[in-house]
Design a protein around this motif. Structure first.
Motif, short mmCIF file in Angstrom:
data_model
loop_
_atom_site.label_atom_id
_atom_site.label_comp_id
_atom_site.label_asym_id
_atom_site.label_seq_id
_atom_site.Cartn_x
_atom_site.Cartn_y
_atom_site.Cartn_z
N VAL A 39 0.93 -1.16 -0.51
CA VAL A 39 0.10 -0.14 -0.15
C VAL A 39 0.81 1.20 0.04
O VAL A 39 0.08 2.55 -0.47
CB VAL A 39 -1.10 -0.37 1.16
CG1 VAL A 39 -1.55 1.39 1.57
CG2 VAL A 39 -2.10 -1.22 1.25
N ILE A 40 1.91 1.32 0.62
CA ILE A 40 2.67 2.55 0.75
C ILE A 40 3.51 3.09 -0.23
O ILE A 40 3.62 3.66 -0.85
CB ILE A 40 3.47 2.66 2.02
CG1 ILE A 40 3.14 2.36 3.07
CG2 ILE A 40 5.08 3.22 2.03
CD1 ILE A 40 3.65 1.85 4.41
N VAL A 41 4.11 1.32 -0.76
CA VAL A 41 4.66 1.74 -2.50
C VAL A 41 3.75 2.30 -3.05
O VAL A 41 3.99 2.78 -4.94
CB VAL A 41 4.76 0.21 -2.80
CG1 VAL A 41 5.67 0.29 -4.23
CG2 VAL A 41 6.38 -0.26 -2.15
N ILE A 42 2.50 2.05 -3.49
CA ILE A 42 1.47 2.43 -4.55
C ILE A 42 0.91 3.40 -4.05
O ILE A 42 1.15 4.49 -5.22
CB ILE A 42 0.09 1.52 -4.66
CG1 ILE A 42 0.31 -0.22 -4.96
CG2 ILE A 42 -0.33 1.93 -5.13
CD1 ILE A 42 -0.83 -1.22 -4.99
N ILE A 43 1.08 3.76 -2.87
CA ILE A 43 0.34 5.18 -2.95
C ILE A 43 2.03 6.46 -3.20
O ILE A 43 1.95 7.40 -3.76
CB ILE A 43 0.42 5.38 -1.33
CG1 ILE A 43 -0.70 4.97 -1.12
CG2 ILE A 43 0.52 7.47 -1.28
CD1 ILE A 43 -1.10 5.50 0.46
N LEU A 44 3.50 6.00 -3.10
CA LEU A 44 4.32 6.59 -2.97
C LEU A 44 4.95 6.54 -4.93
O LEU A 44 5.06 8.06 -5.03
CB LEU A 44 4.98 6.02 -3.06
CG LEU A 44 5.97 5.98 -1.17
CD1 LEU A 44 6.99 5.22 0.06
CD2 LEU A 44 6.14 7.87 -0.59
N PHE A 45 3.93 5.29 -5.52
CA PHE A 45 4.58 5.86 -7.07
C PHE A 45 3.86 6.33 -8.29
O PHE A 45 4.01 6.76 -8.69
CB PHE A 45 4.38 3.55 -7.04
CG PHE A 45 4.84 3.35 -8.70
CD1 PHE A 45 5.95 3.65 -8.97
CD2 PHE A 45 3.71 3.26 -9.98
CE1 PHE A 45 6.34 3.15 -10.25
CE2 PHE A 45 3.95 3.60 -11.40
CZ PHE A 45 5.73 3.15 -11.08
#
Length: 421
Positions: A39-45
């Motif tokens: 979830v964190i990676v998707i948001i940052l991406f």
């Protein structure tokens, strides 16, 4: 997929036909931790994508406005006539005719950039996507993180040196070779499919991914507007490059793969391509008529995505100039409000409609809502009309909420059936 004769030949030679590996099983704690990291990676991406896209669109127009012959001519005419007189309602020294010329030129440059990136990335997506069944999902997440990090580092250097826009093609070739941002989304959707069984569970998981993407989009809109206003165009691009670099390290060291790597020694690219296009041309599925429905759904999604992409790109140029004259902060807040309406309120409205209507009826209402939004936006003569147009956008996201999970689940199930055939 591999034909029966090819599979038999491989088996007769004692070779592994290269069946995809089984999904990796996780303990409950590890699974929850992995989901949180994803979830964190998707948001940052997504924040990186939105920040970079908004900065690029506004920079291209600003560069053309500053360096075009029409601007220089207008500046000279303005100084000759009256130093304090502006020919443009937005405060710059360009006439309405030159303003349209600059908008047209900016649109053409953005089109050329898009053609360069996607012309290279489409065949690369086919390659990366087909190999992901055998090398795992993590490489698909890593490659676009590297590509975007390099892309925006190059763009930041170009902005810093104030080089001509043609140098942007170097950045787009780099990201095109990495497949654009699509391998990342493909890896996320495939990971959901790896860890879910039923269509309902899978569709819900994909909808969650879409909602998380919405969070990233909303967060990027406002922040990018203030960054551009306060620091110009170079630092947002540097920040975007840094965000993708952070995504790379998180994926490499924090994300677990949902599919174990397997040998690809005896599998050729031709076999992968047959797996991809066989889904659309399978005789067994054509005989049942299901391929027609699937292909029409795919075509509808293609058209929806194409319109949405073009609308967002042109919308930024549209809002920058008269009669709106918005700055980057206003564009950011406007985008934030629009995304909140689409991703949050639209989700609840869609779920309510789906309880009363069929998927087809919801999609039709969504398309009518999108048409109304585009028409009112195109005819808008004031900022108020732009705000009013977004009252109709609440249903436009319904087409994605309905089509994306349905299409992906259908595609995945059809692919599994073809592998077992």
């Amino acid at each position: 997929m591999t034909s029966d004769s090819e599979t038999k030949a491989l088996l007769d030679n004692g070779q592994d036909p290269g069946q995809p590996a089984e999904p990796v099983q996780y303990a409950s704690l590890g699974c929850n931790q992995d989901v949180a990291i994803r979830v964190i990676v998707i948001i940052l991406f997504v924040i990186g994508l939105e920040m970079g896209g908004l900065t690029k669109n506004q920079y291209v127009y600003k560069w053309i406005e500053t360096n075009s012959n029409s601007t220089n001519t207008a500046l000279n005419a303005s100084h000759e006539n009256s130093p304090t007189t502006s020919l443009d309602p937005c405060g710059s020294n360009i006439s309405a005719g030159n303003e349209k010329t600059d908008q047209s030129e900016a649109t053409l440059w953005l089109l050329y950039f898009s053609l360069c990136e996607h012309g290279i990335s489409i065949p690369m997506i086919l390659l990366y996507g087909s190999y992901s069944d055998f090398v795992g999902r993590k490489p698909l997440m890593i490659i676009p993180c590297i590509g975007n990090c390099i892309q925006y580092a190059i763009k930041a250097f170009i902005v810093y040196k104030n080089l001509p826009l043609v140098y942007f093609f170097i950045a787009y070739v780099c990201i095109g070779l990495c497949g654009g941002h699509y391998p990342f989304y493909l890896a996320m959707m495939a990971s959901v499919a790896d860890k879910t069984d039923s269509n309902n569970t899978r569709a819900f998981g994909i909808a969650i991914v879409e909602a998380v993407i919405g969070v990233g989009v909303c967060a990027a809109q406002v922040g990018t507007g203030y960054l551009i206003k306060d620091f110009g165009y170079m630092y947002p691009m540097v920040a975007t490059s840094g965000i993708f670099g952070l995504c790379f390290f998180i994926v490499v060291f924090g994300v677990s793969d949902t599919r174990s790597p397997t040998s690809t020694k005896h599998i050729t690219l031709l076999v992968y391509l047959k797996q991809i296009f066989g889904m659309f041309l399978s005789k067994s599925h054509i005989a049942t008529g299901s391929v027609f429905t699937f292909n029409m759904t795919m075509l509808s999604f293609f058209l929806l995505y194409m319109v949405a992409t073009v609308f967002n790109t042109i919308g930024t140029l549209y809002e920058l100039r008269s009669p709106f004259c918005w700055d980057s902060r206003t564009i950011g807040w406007y985008g934030f409000g629009t995304d909140i309406v689409q991703y949050v309120f639209g989700l609840f409205v869609v779920k309510g409609l789906q309880m009363c209507l069929s998927h087809g009826a919801v999609i039709i209402l969504a398309l009518l809502s999108s048409i109304a939004t585009c028409v009112i936006t195109g005819l808008a003569t004031s900022s108020l009309m732009l705000y009013i147009s977004k009252c109709y956008v609440i249903l436009s996201r319904a087409s994605y909420y309905t089509l994306t999970p349905t299409l992906f689940s259908c595609m995945w199930d059809r692919r599994v059936k073809m592998e077992k055939a």
